[in-house]
Enzyme design. Structure first.
Site, PDB file in Angstrom:
ATOM      1  N   LYS A 153       0.871  -1.177   0.000  1.00  0.00           N
ATOM      2  CA  LYS A 153       0.000   0.000   0.000  1.00  0.00           C
ATOM      3  C   LYS A 153       0.908   1.228   0.000  1.00  0.00           C
ATOM      4  CE  LYS A 153      -4.510   0.980   0.631  1.00  0.00           C
ATOM      5  NZ  LYS A 153      -5.704   0.251   0.172  1.00  0.00           N
ATOM      6  N   VAL A 182     -20.240   1.489  -3.581  1.00  0.00           N
ATOM      7  CA  VAL A 182     -20.465   0.059  -3.326  1.00  0.00           C
ATOM      8  C   VAL A 182     -21.867  -0.161  -2.756  1.00  0.00           C
ATOM      9  CG1 VAL A 182     -19.684  -1.995  -2.101  1.00  0.00           C
ATOM     10  CG2 VAL A 182     -18.007  -0.337  -2.905  1.00  0.00           C
ATOM     11  N   GLY A 226     -24.212   3.617   4.565  1.00  0.00           N
ATOM     12  CA  GLY A 226     -23.351   4.121   3.484  1.00  0.00           C
ATOM     13  C   GLY A 226     -23.848   3.610   2.149  1.00  0.00           C
ATOM     14  N   GLY A 255     -22.960   4.747  -0.967  1.00  0.00           N
ATOM     15  CA  GLY A 255     -22.116   5.357  -2.004  1.00  0.00           C
ATOM     16  C   GLY A 255     -21.927   4.395  -3.163  1.00  0.00           C
TER      17      GLY A 255
HETATM   18  P1  NAD Z   1     -18.042   5.950  -1.211  1.00  0.00           P
HETATM   19  O1  NAD Z   1     -17.287   7.130  -0.710  1.00  0.00           O
HETATM   20  O2  NAD Z   1     -18.553   5.964  -2.609  1.00  0.00           O
HETATM   21  O3  NAD Z   1     -19.301   5.647  -0.268  1.00  0.00           O
HETATM   22  C1  NAD Z   1     -19.258   5.785   1.110  1.00  0.00           C
HETATM   23  C2  NAD Z   1     -20.611   6.344   1.544  1.00  0.00           C
HETATM   24  O4  NAD Z   1     -20.627   6.401   2.961  1.00  0.00           O
HETATM   25  C3  NAD Z   1     -20.877   7.757   1.032  1.00  0.00           C
HETATM   26  O5  NAD Z   1     -22.162   7.839   0.419  1.00  0.00           O
HETATM   27  C4  NAD Z   1     -20.801   8.620   2.286  1.00  0.00           C
HETATM   28  O6  NAD Z   1     -21.657   9.751   2.240  1.00  0.00           O
HETATM   29  C5  NAD Z   1     -21.228   7.617   3.339  1.00  0.00           C
HETATM   30  N1  NAD Z   1     -20.803   7.971   4.698  1.00  0.00           N
HETATM   31  C6  NAD Z   1     -19.661   8.562   5.105  1.00  0.00           C
HETATM   32  N2  NAD Z   1     -19.674   8.732   6.419  1.00  0.00           N
HETATM   33  C7  NAD Z   1     -20.849   8.230   6.868  1.00  0.00           C
HETATM   34  C8  NAD Z   1     -21.443   8.125   8.128  1.00  0.00           C
HETATM   35  N3  NAD Z   1     -20.846   8.587   9.236  1.00  0.00           N
HETATM   36  N4  NAD Z   1     -22.664   7.526   8.233  1.00  0.00           N
HETATM   37  C9  NAD Z   1     -23.290   7.065   7.124  1.00  0.00           C
HETATM   38  N5  NAD Z   1     -22.772   7.153   5.884  1.00  0.00           N
HETATM   39  C10 NAD Z   1     -21.571   7.739   5.761  1.00  0.00           C
HETATM   40  O7  NAD Z   1     -17.091   4.699  -0.952  1.00  0.00           O
HETATM   41  P2  NAD Z   1     -17.224   3.230  -1.558  1.00  0.00           P
HETATM   42  O8  NAD Z   1     -16.252   3.090  -2.678  1.00  0.00           O
HETATM   43  O9  NAD Z   1     -18.646   2.892  -1.747  1.00  0.00           O
HETATM   44  O10 NAD Z   1     -16.618   2.369  -0.357  1.00  0.00           O
HETATM   45  C11 NAD Z   1     -17.392   2.071   0.797  1.00  0.00           C
HETATM   46  C12 NAD Z   1     -16.555   1.279   1.781  1.00  0.00           C
HETATM   47  O11 NAD Z   1     -16.124   0.055   1.155  1.00  0.00           O
HETATM   48  C13 NAD Z   1     -15.268   1.977   2.227  1.00  0.00           C
HETATM   49  O12 NAD Z   1     -14.997   1.602   3.559  1.00  0.00           O
HETATM   50  C14 NAD Z   1     -14.202   1.384   1.311  1.00  0.00           C
HETATM   51  O13 NAD Z   1     -12.918   1.434   1.903  1.00  0.00           O
HETATM   52  C15 NAD Z   1     -14.696  -0.044   1.182  1.00  0.00           C
HETATM   53  N6  NAD Z   1     -14.242  -0.699  -0.044  1.00  0.00           N
HETATM   54  C16 NAD Z   1     -14.564  -0.192  -1.258  1.00  0.00           C
HETATM   55  C17 NAD Z   1     -14.125  -0.854  -2.404  1.00  0.00           C
HETATM   56  C18 NAD Z   1     -14.492  -0.337  -3.779  1.00  0.00           C
HETATM   57  O14 NAD Z   1     -14.355  -1.094  -4.759  1.00  0.00           O
HETATM   58  N7  NAD Z   1     -14.979   0.870  -3.907  1.00  0.00           N
HETATM   59  C19 NAD Z   1     -13.363  -2.029  -2.307  1.00  0.00           C
HETATM   60  C20 NAD Z   1     -13.056  -2.545  -1.033  1.00  0.00           C
HETATM   61  C21 NAD Z   1     -13.503  -1.863   0.093  1.00  0.00           C
END
Ligand code: NAD
Length: 366
Positions: free
Chosen positions: A92, A196, A192, A194
């Site tokens: 990383k 995913v 959340g 977002g």
């Molecule tokens: P993203 O930023 O698109 O979505 C995260 C969502 O969480 C956002 O809509 C945000 O407004 C919301 N959020 C933030 N703080 C919050 C809170 N206190 N209460 C409620 N909602 C809140 O991110 P993502 O890409 O969807 O990733 C989501 C999680 O999955 C992260 O922890 C990320 O590390 C993990 N992850 C993502 C991937 C990927 O392919 N994108 C892969 C592995 C792990």
């Protein structure tokens, strides 16, 4: 040297002491005054293959925190790759600073040169505060980068694949808890919604689950409430909902002693990284409470599986098929956990370590 500088040096003074507990192979400190780049690349383990892991830009309060974070994240990548059966090691990178201020083409390209200097031992990708556009800049200086746009032969946004893997892990947990994969009629709380979480909601809605959602983005909440008939829940009230499944898909360290006590669900299956505040405390606590927990680095490995495909020659169908296997691996982890009465995070970590050690034996002869 100021007192603050001394204090900071003391914190990082025993750097090798931080590398030995989890046997990190290599840590590279990258500094470039002209672009303002301050980065750390941590390569945890390359037994299975080159270390792959995204580059996070974060405004750490001090360099010691940045080092701690990159060491922890790179180790997690080793386990994620190992348990998913990928021929990848764990690594990383972190770039220190406020992304909105420091991020420029020059900084990303200079970082790309440092990646190039590692000759493929480290492969980078996007992470928090870095995008496919940033990876395009990195790609101008090195070929050791994935997560490129589809127009450049990359796999594009990995989130839909991560969501599919999360859905598969959730189905495995349902099978364990209720003897059937079906999520039809199940009450599922998603924290959340977002990239995913949003895709996950689509799978769950299609299957007829009853959805409860929370986010800090009110527009998104309104959209999914309208499109999918989801019930909006306020903030921390998501933990005490009377639901069957809780899916943390926002930030890390969301499960702690206080809110685990409030949970009414039988399953926790979500995409967020590092969900347990302290895995040695909260892993056993979930086991004790009889909650089926699918370990985070296993259930969210679809994104890594997707970029691995990019590394070996991208094919979306293969990425989805390999991601589907998260179902089988999750079932195995849940079975061993029940048999040995060990919490699932520990079982998954041991399985990952076992694969690394097994492959090390393969490498003992030419
Ligand atoms: P993203 O930023 O698109 O979505 C995260 C969502 O969480 C956002 O809509 C945000 O407004 C919301 N959020 C933030 N703080 C919050 C809170 N206190 N209460 C409620 N909602 C809140 O991110 P993502 O890409 O969807 O990733 C989501 C999680 O999955 C992260 O922890 C990320 O590390 C993990 N992850 C993502 C991937 C990927 O392919 N994108 C892969 C592995 C792990």
């Amino acid at each position: 040297m100021s007192t603050t500088q001394e204090a900071s040096q003391n914190k990082t003074g025993d750097i090798f002491g931080q590398l030995t507990p989890h046997d990190h192979e290599q840590v590279v400190f990258c500094q470039d005054k002209s672009t303002g780049l301050k980065a750390i690349i941590a390569i945890h383990n390359t037994v299975l293959g080159p270390g792959l892991g995204g580059t996070r830009i974060w405004n750490y309060s001090n360099d010691a925190d940045a080092l701690t974070d990159v060491l922890r994240l790179s180790r997690g990548m080793s386990y994620k790759a190992a348990i998913s059966g990928l021929n990848l090691g764990g690594a990383k990178a972190v770039i220190i600073g406020d992304a909105s201020i420091i991020k420029t083409e020059a900084l990303m390209r200079k970082f790309g040169r440092f990646v190039e200097n590692l000759h493929g031992k480290y492969i980078t990708a996007e992470d928090v505060n870095t995008t496919t556009q940033d990876m395009e800049y990195v790609h101008m200086e090195t070929s050791h980068v994935v997560g490129l746009p589809e127009s450049m032969g990359g796999g594009g946004d990995p989130s839909p694949v991560t969501a599919y893997g999360t859905y598969m892990g959730m189905k495995a947990a349902a099978n364990k808890a209720w003897g059937s994969d079906s999520l039809s009629g199940k009450k599922i709380a998603v924290q959340g919604i977002g990239k995913v979480g949003g895709h996950l909601l689509s799978y769950l809605h299609k299957e007829g689950a009853k959805l409860f959602i929370t986010d800090i983005n009110n527009d998104m909440l309104a959209k999914y409430a309208k499109d999918m008939g989801a019930t909006i829940v306020k903030g921390d009230e998501i933990f005490s909902q009377d639901v069957d499944i809780f899916a943390p898909c926002a930030m890390g360290a969301v499960l702690n002693t206080a809110n685990i006590g409030k949970l009414k669900c039988q399953i926790i299956a979500g995409a967020a990284n590092n969900q347990l505040d302290d895995e040695n405390v909260h892993g056993p606590m979930l086991l004790e409470k009889g909650i089926v927990y699918v370990p985070d680095f296993l259930i969210n490995s679809g994104g890594l599986i997707n970029v691995y495909q990019e590394h070996i020659g991208y094919n979306r169908e293969t990425a989805m098929r390999k991601t589907e296997n998260i179902y089988n691996i999750s079932l195995e982890v849940l079975r061993v956990s029940a048999d040995k009465k060990l919490h699932t995070q520990k079982v998954a970590t041991e399985l990952a370590e076992k694969r690394i050690n097994d492959i090390l034996k393969v490498q003992s002869t030419y």
